[in-house]
Design an enzyme around this catalytic site. Structure first.
Site, PDB file in Angstrom:
ATOM      1  CG  ASN A   9      -1.738   1.239   1.347  1.00  0.00           C
ATOM      2  OD1 ASN A   9      -1.786   2.048   0.420  1.00  0.00           O
ATOM      3  ND2 ASN A   9      -2.396   1.403   2.488  1.00  0.00           N
ATOM      4  CD1 TRP A  10       3.783   1.286  -2.738  1.00  0.00           C
ATOM      5  CD2 TRP A  10       3.564   2.262  -4.734  1.00  0.00           C
ATOM      6  NE1 TRP A  10       4.591   0.614  -3.622  1.00  0.00           N
ATOM      7  CE2 TRP A  10       4.486   1.198  -4.858  1.00  0.00           C
ATOM      8  CE3 TRP A  10       3.265   3.032  -5.869  1.00  0.00           C
ATOM      9  CZ2 TRP A  10       5.103   0.875  -6.072  1.00  0.00           C
ATOM     10  CZ3 TRP A  10       3.887   2.701  -7.072  1.00  0.00           C
ATOM     11  CH2 TRP A  10       4.791   1.642  -7.160  1.00  0.00           C
ATOM     12  CE  LYS A  11      -0.002   3.093   4.775  1.00  0.00           C
ATOM     13  NZ  LYS A  11       0.165   3.115   6.212  1.00  0.00           N
ATOM     14  CG  HIS A  92      -5.725   2.051   5.238  1.00  0.00           C
ATOM     15  ND1 HIS A  92      -5.213   2.919   6.180  1.00  0.00           N
ATOM     16  CD2 HIS A  92      -4.778   1.108   5.027  1.00  0.00           C
ATOM     17  CE1 HIS A  92      -3.988   2.507   6.505  1.00  0.00           C
ATOM     18  NE2 HIS A  92      -3.704   1.418   5.821  1.00  0.00           N
ATOM     19  CD  GLU A  94      -2.538   5.376   6.885  1.00  0.00           C
ATOM     20  OE1 GLU A  94      -2.571   5.480   5.643  1.00  0.00           O
ATOM     21  OE2 GLU A  94      -1.607   4.823   7.503  1.00  0.00           O
ATOM     22  CD  GLU A 164      -3.400  -2.435   7.148  1.00  0.00           C
ATOM     23  OE1 GLU A 164      -2.376  -2.736   6.532  1.00  0.00           O
ATOM     24  OE2 GLU A 164      -3.939  -1.322   7.064  1.00  0.00           O
ATOM     25  N   GLY A 170       2.951   1.817  10.771  1.00  0.00           N
ATOM     26  CA  GLY A 170       3.957   2.860  10.646  1.00  0.00           C
ATOM     27  C   GLY A 170       4.694   3.160  11.947  1.00  0.00           C
ATOM     28  N   GLY A 231       2.881  -1.240   4.126  1.00  0.00           N
ATOM     29  CA  GLY A 231       3.089   0.170   3.805  1.00  0.00           C
ATOM     30  C   GLY A 231       4.551   0.450   3.508  1.00  0.00           C
ATOM     31  N   GLY A 232       5.243   1.028   4.480  1.00  0.00           N
ATOM     32  CA  GLY A 232       6.609   1.519   4.311  1.00  0.00           C
ATOM     33  C   GLY A 232       7.564   0.577   3.596  1.00  0.00           C
TER      34      GLY A 232
END
Ligand code: 13P
Length: 245
Positions: A9-11, A92, A94, A164, A170, A231-232
């Site tokens: 997930n590149w956000k 998600h 976020e 998640e 993160g 993610g990261g």
């Protein structure tokens, strides 16, 4: 047998140039993997990413639940399908925390995606406070019940769930493999309660939250974890290849 699926997930990361150079470095090396692999790319680069991906799934990070209309800034499922997009991340944390995504809108997106034949990657997970208050099981069960409201049994089998825990996103704090396994087992049991054992044994459940090449093996070795939403550690080509290999 459930085939594992690993999605980066590149956000809100990567320009068009960065998207192309990542895919040029990674896609060819993803030909004969034992897992399904892909990346969830920001809307503006989805078309470009599709052109440079033969082996990787290109997923969207969100969609709107209406077909069209006066919804400034939103993207419809038809628009995504036009680009050849097959998978869409919904709910998600976020988006729930910062953009007013609710269980109700997540459910509408789920129904729309399934009606159009796309695969939702449905995110769920508890906050740190809920985790510390031992509310994890209740929170994820409620999120699952609400997200699957009105979803028929055949469609339900195609959904990918991503567990998640918000406190692990993160933060570098991964849930231990045992914690992740326990919650994924609770989620699978909830699917069995709503549908039946066949659906529960078919549906794939990813874990997400500080997944890295160093810890992915132990997480995926758990019986109820069928992949990862990363993610990261999905942004760098070497790290991404470390995850999927
Ligand atoms: P990190 O892997 O950076 O913790 O992010 C997890 C995530 O939110 C994936 O959707």
């Amino acid at each position: 047998m459930r085939k594992p699926i690993i999605i980066g997930n590149w956000k809100m990361f990567k320009t068009s140039d960065e998207t192309v150079s990542f895919l040029n470095a990674v896609d060819g090396a993803c030909q004969q993997l034992e897992v399904e692999a892909g990346v969830a790319v920001p809307f503006v680069n989805l078309g470009l990413a599709k052109q440079h991906a033969k082996n990787l799934i290109i997923a969207a990070q969100n969609c709107h639940f209406e077909d069209q209309g006066a919804f400034t800034g939103e993207i419809s499922v038809d628009m995504l399908q036009d680009l050849g997009i097959t998978h869409v991340v919904i709910g998600h944390s976020e988006r729930r925390e910062m953009f007013n995504e609710t269980d109700e809108t997540v459910n509408k997106k789920m129904l729309k995606l399934l009606a159009k034949g796309l695969t939702p990657i449905l995110c769920c997970g508890e906050s740190l406070g809920q985790y510390e208050n031992n509310e994890t099981a209740m929170v994820v069960k409620t999120q699952i019940q609400k997200a699957f409201k009105g979803v028929n049994l055949e469609d339900a089998k195609t959904v990918i769930i991503a567990y998640e825990p918000i406190w692990a996103i993160g933060t570098g704090k991964t849930a231990t493999a045992q914690i992740a396994q326990d919650v994924c087992a609770i989620i699978r049991q909830e699917i069995a309660n709503i549908y039946d054992e066949v659906v529960a044994n078919t549906i794939r459940i990813q874990y997400g939250g500080s997944v890295k090449p160093e810890n992915i093996k132990e997480l995926l070795a758990q019986p109820d974890i069928d992949g990862a939403l990363v993610g990261g550690a999905s942004l760098d080509p070497t790290s991404f290849l470390g995850l999927v290999k």
